[in-house]
Scaffold this motif. Structure first.
Motif, PDB file in Angstrom:
ATOM      1  N   ARG A   1     -50.014 -20.003  85.953  1.00  0.00           N
ATOM      2  CA  ARG A   1     -51.438 -20.274  86.092  1.00  0.00           C
ATOM      3  C   ARG A   1     -51.682 -21.134  87.326  1.00  0.00           C
ATOM      4  O   ARG A   1     -50.983 -22.117  87.578  1.00  0.00           O
ATOM      5  CB  ARG A   1     -51.974 -20.982  84.847  1.00  0.00           C
ATOM      6  CG  ARG A   1     -52.077 -20.096  83.623  1.00  0.00           C
ATOM      7  CD  ARG A   1     -53.328 -19.252  83.646  1.00  0.00           C
ATOM      8  NE  ARG A   1     -54.528 -20.061  83.479  1.00  0.00           N
ATOM      9  CZ  ARG A   1     -55.084 -20.332  82.305  1.00  0.00           C
ATOM     10  NH1 ARG A   1     -54.573 -19.840  81.197  1.00  0.00           N
ATOM     11  NH2 ARG A   1     -56.185 -21.071  82.232  1.00  0.00           N
TER      12      ARG A   1
ATOM     13  N   THR B   1     -44.830 -13.510  82.967  1.00  0.00           N
ATOM     14  CA  THR B   1     -45.689 -14.678  82.846  1.00  0.00           C
ATOM     15  C   THR B   1     -45.737 -15.137  81.398  1.00  0.00           C
ATOM     16  O   THR B   1     -45.147 -14.520  80.500  1.00  0.00           O
ATOM     17  CB  THR B   1     -47.116 -14.387  83.366  1.00  0.00           C
ATOM     18  OG1 THR B   1     -47.809 -15.629  83.540  1.00  0.00           O
ATOM     19  CG2 THR B   1     -47.911 -13.497  82.405  1.00  0.00           C
TER      20      THR B   1
ATOM     21  N   SER C   1     -49.214 -16.879  91.469  1.00  0.00           N
ATOM     22  CA  SER C   1     -50.096 -17.507  90.486  1.00  0.00           C
ATOM     23  C   SER C   1     -51.453 -16.830  90.478  1.00  0.00           C
ATOM     24  O   SER C   1     -51.815 -16.100  91.402  1.00  0.00           O
ATOM     25  CB  SER C   1     -50.257 -19.001  90.796  1.00  0.00           C
ATOM     26  OG  SER C   1     -50.856 -19.188  92.063  1.00  0.00           O
TER      27      SER C   1
ATOM     28  N   VAL D   1     -53.564 -14.014  85.213  1.00  0.00           N
ATOM     29  CA  VAL D   1     -52.109 -13.863  85.234  1.00  0.00           C
ATOM     30  C   VAL D   1     -51.686 -12.545  84.587  1.00  0.00           C
ATOM     31  O   VAL D   1     -50.753 -11.888  85.042  1.00  0.00           O
ATOM     32  CB  VAL D   1     -51.395 -15.059  84.562  1.00  0.00           C
ATOM     33  CG1 VAL D   1     -51.580 -16.329  85.383  1.00  0.00           C
ATOM     34  CG2 VAL D   1     -51.849 -15.270  83.129  1.00  0.00           C
TER      35      VAL D   1
END
Length: 361
Positions: free
Chosen positions: A178, A233, A214, A221
């Motif tokens: 993130r 992720t 990111s 994401v």
């Protein structure tokens, strides 16, 4: 002081029952679910993007029956907490507990200690994009090394050794984190810090490494992973779609996420040291030692004042929180998400006692 419109407990219970019969629906992250008709009373919330599907279902049901307008803007947990403390919104959703300074700020804004309730519980999925592969086993040490950039290929010997029968490709691993301040990030790092000695970073809302791939918010994401072969992720399990998932090591076995496994760790963990009858916060045991309990869990809290200047707004906040905590509200969120775990009856009893303290100044 009594609430001006004062429907009382019976009125709230009747409303909750009616809301349980309403249909649930999904929508986008930032739009209101009410067309402006009804009582005209409006309450605004902001915060965790992980809650967006649950908030949509809660607002759809609540506004259809109560006639009030509830808005929720998925700004991210950090922004939501800041806006609540500044008095810009009536309530906030946050994937991180309020720290001591934030509780002090919220108490100053509200005039008394706020309520902080764990009304949204969901596993955090480790989710990836590998063609033809739906599930991969990983230990906590491997997960730490992947997100530190130390294990860089999907066919690394450490992964091959614990994934018998899966032909892992000679393909780069692209970890995605993130970009915004995120309670999901803090919860994921708390798992890494407790379960692996290889994670040296202090858990926080901010990702500790630079130069990484990111994106903003949960949807960001997830979409980046969907468009990037080899990417991995961490994200709220209800929002990952058909991406592959990681089974993590728990008590010597590899365990996939599920609502039941997420609920098991919450029920098996104690309250935090600073918990009160209003601050109902949980000290999750994330080290992977509880058999059958998925350790990467997000508890998203709902925070509100117990004192509001406007009686009508206080009543709507109280009724909305009552609905979110109710069995009907928890079921609506679970149906909308397909992944989060309804709170237990014991936890609901504590939450309802806190909600009952909402009133006007």
């Amino acid at each position: 002081m009594k609430i001006a419109r004062n429907r009382g407990i019976a009125g709230i219970a009747a409303l909750t029952l009616a809301l349980g019969l309403a249909a649930c629906s999904n929508g986008n992250e930032t739009t209101s679910t009410n067309d402006g008709e009804g009582s005209g009373v409006t309450i605004n919330g902001s915060g965790a993007s992980a809650q967006v599907n649950a908030q949509q279902a809660w607002r759809d049901n609540f506004t259809a029956q109560a006639g009030a307008i509830v808005n929720y803007d998925s700004t991210g947990s950090g922004t939501g907490r800041d806006q609540f403390i500044a008095g810009e919104v009536h309530y906030t959703g946050t994937d991180s507990m309020l720290d001591a300074e934030e509780i002090e700020g919220a108490t100053e804004r509200c005039g008394s200690e706020p309520i902080e309730l764990p009304l949204y519980i969901s596993p955090i999925a480790l989710t990836f994009n590998l063609d033809g592969i739906d599930n991969v086993n990983m230990t906590a040490d491997i997960i730490a090394q992947v997100f530190k950039g130390e294990i860089t290929e999907w066919n690394d010997p450490a992964l091959v050794a614990i994934n018998d029968g899966i032909e892992l490709p000679a393909q780069p691993i692209i970890p995605v984190n993130r970009a915004d301040d995120s309670g999901t990030t803090e919860n994921f790092q708390q798992y890494l810090a407790e379960a692996s000695d290889l994670w040296e970073h202090e858990p926080s809302d901010t990702w500790p490494l630079t130069g990484t791939q990111s994106a903003e918010q949960t949807a960001g994401v997830v979409n980046l992973v969907k468009s990037t072969p080899g990417a991995i992720t961490y994200a709220d399990a209800s929002q990952i779609g058909d991406l592959g998932t990681v089974a993590v090591e728990v008590a010597g076995e590899f365990l996939e996420y599920s609502p039941e496994a997420a609920a098991a760790i919450v029920d098996g963990s104690p309250r935090t040291d600073h918990a009160t009858d209003r601050i109902i916060t949980v000290d999750l045991k994330r080290d992977g030692s509880i058999e059958g309990a998925y350790p990467i869990v997000l508890i998203s809290y709902l925070v509100a004042c117990t004192e509001y200047d406007n009686a009508d707004e206080a009543e709507v906040v109280k009724e909305y929180f009552t609905y979110m905590a109710s069995p009907e509200g928890q079921e609506a969120a679970a149906k909308a998400n397909g992944g989060n775990a309804p709170i237990s009856d014991e936890l609901r009893e504590e939450a309802m006692a806190a909600i009952e303290q909402i009133q006007t100044n």
